[in-house]
Design an enzyme around this catalytic site. Structure first.
Site, PDB file in Angstrom:
ATOM      1  N   GLU A  96      -1.755  -9.223   3.094  1.00 54.05           N
ATOM      2  CA  GLU A  96      -1.814  -9.853   4.423  1.00 54.05           C
ATOM      3  C   GLU A  96      -3.231 -10.274   4.787  1.00 54.05           C
ATOM      4  O   GLU A  96      -3.422 -11.107   5.690  1.00 54.05           O
ATOM      5  CB  GLU A  96      -1.222  -8.930   5.493  1.00 54.05           C
ATOM      6  CG  GLU A  96      -2.018  -7.688   5.834  1.00 54.05           C
ATOM      7  CD  GLU A  96      -1.764  -6.507   4.904  1.00 54.05           C
ATOM      8  OE1 GLU A  96      -2.165  -5.379   5.270  1.00 54.05           O
ATOM      9  OE2 GLU A  96      -1.161  -6.704   3.818  1.00 54.05           O
ATOM     10  N   CYS A 105       0.838  -1.199   0.000  1.00 60.26           N
ATOM     11  CA  CYS A 105       0.000   0.000   0.000  1.00 60.26           C
ATOM     12  C   CYS A 105       0.878   1.257   0.000  1.00 60.26           C
ATOM     13  O   CYS A 105       1.567   1.511  -0.968  1.00 60.26           O
ATOM     14  CB  CYS A 105      -0.986  -0.035   1.166  1.00 60.26           C
ATOM     15  SG  CYS A 105      -2.343   1.157   1.002  1.00 60.26           S
ATOM     16  N   HIS A 114      -3.481  -5.065   0.010  1.00 57.04           N
ATOM     17  CA  HIS A 114      -3.025  -5.612   1.288  1.00 57.04           C
ATOM     18  C   HIS A 114      -3.070  -7.142   1.252  1.00 57.04           C
ATOM     19  O   HIS A 114      -4.053  -7.755   1.680  1.00 57.04           O
ATOM     20  CB  HIS A 114      -3.888  -5.081   2.434  1.00 57.04           C
ATOM     21  CG  HIS A 114      -3.612  -3.657   2.778  1.00 57.04           C
ATOM     22  ND1 HIS A 114      -2.637  -3.276   3.677  1.00 57.04           N
ATOM     23  CD2 HIS A 114      -4.164  -2.498   2.322  1.00 57.04           C
ATOM     24  CE1 HIS A 114      -2.608  -1.965   3.774  1.00 57.04           C
ATOM     25  NE2 HIS A 114      -3.523  -1.465   2.956  1.00 57.04           N
TER      26      HIS A 114
END
Length: 236
Positions: A217, A113, A215
């Protein structure tokens, strides 16, 4: 010899108030969990720009995380900050110093990001200060639905490191940004949204220097964990 590569992870910072009466660091747990799941040993890096080189002498790779703030346009010749721009000078100073230290040592860097935008600036690139003002017909890059769900798709550029990692020409991604990369400097663009907004950059001149605007994750796409796996493997 460590079984797990040591991964330096940048932190967010907040002023006094809220959780603590003194300034404090914070980061979502899923950043660390994604590194651990990929086989890495994550360690948090406090914001001391003068220690960036010392940190990078010790860690095997650098993960530059995102946050609700922007890269100062003064760092890439962008003129005065847009009214929607939020700055965290202490954090940016450290992250830019750490990124440059990693690139100078040719240690793997993964930017997520805002970390991707910072990586582009380290490549000599530029940014879009506020997407709605500069991109006609732009998607909702600050998606209204939860970050645990996709916001849109991206097209992955053929022949790039990212394409080799994910093994696909398209991915579903979450989206939480009002700025974007305008140019990748000495790097290359590896992913683009349907509205033309750049969603990823990389630098083939380095062992592993990869940034994604979304993102991974959160693993909203089944290919997201492969990004962390490839990053940690490059750190071995």
């Amino acid at each position: 010899m460590r079984d797990r590569p040591l991964i330096g992870v940048t932190l967010d910072s907040e002023p006094a108030g809220g959780w603590s009466k003194l300034p404090w660091y914070a980061l979502r747990q899923n950043y660390f969990a994604a590194v651990v799941a990929a086989g890495g040993l994550p360690v948090a890096l406090p914001h001391h720009p003068t220690l960036a080189g010392a940190y990078l002498d010790e860690v095997d790779g650098l993960l530059v995380t995102g946050g609700a703030f922007d890269v100062d346009p003064a760092l890439w010749g962008g003129g005065p900050p847009h009214p929607k721009v939020t700055l965290k000078p202490g954090r940016t100073d450290f992250e830019l110093a750490a990124t440059r230290a990693a690139l100078a040592r040719d240690k793997p860097v993964l930017g997520i990001c805002g970390g991707q935008q910072l990586l582009a600036v380290a490549f000599g690139g530029t940014l879009i200060q506020h997407i709605p003002d500069e991109v006609a017909g732009a998607l909702a890059h600050e998606q209204p639905n939860p970050r645990t769900e996709p916001g849109h798709e991206v097209a992955i550029a053929e022949g790039t490191l990212l394409a080799r990692i994910v093994g696909s020409a398209r991915m579903a991604v979450n989206s939480a940004h009002h700025q974007a990369v305008a140019s990748a400097g000495s790097g290359v663009v590896n992913a683009v949204a349907p509205d033309g907004v750049i969603e990823g950059v990389e630098h083939p001149g380095h062992r592993f220097a990869l940034g994604v605007q979304w993102h991974p994750e959160y693993a909203v796409d089944p290919r997201d964990p492969a990004i962390f796996a490839a990053f940690v493997e490059a750190c071995r």
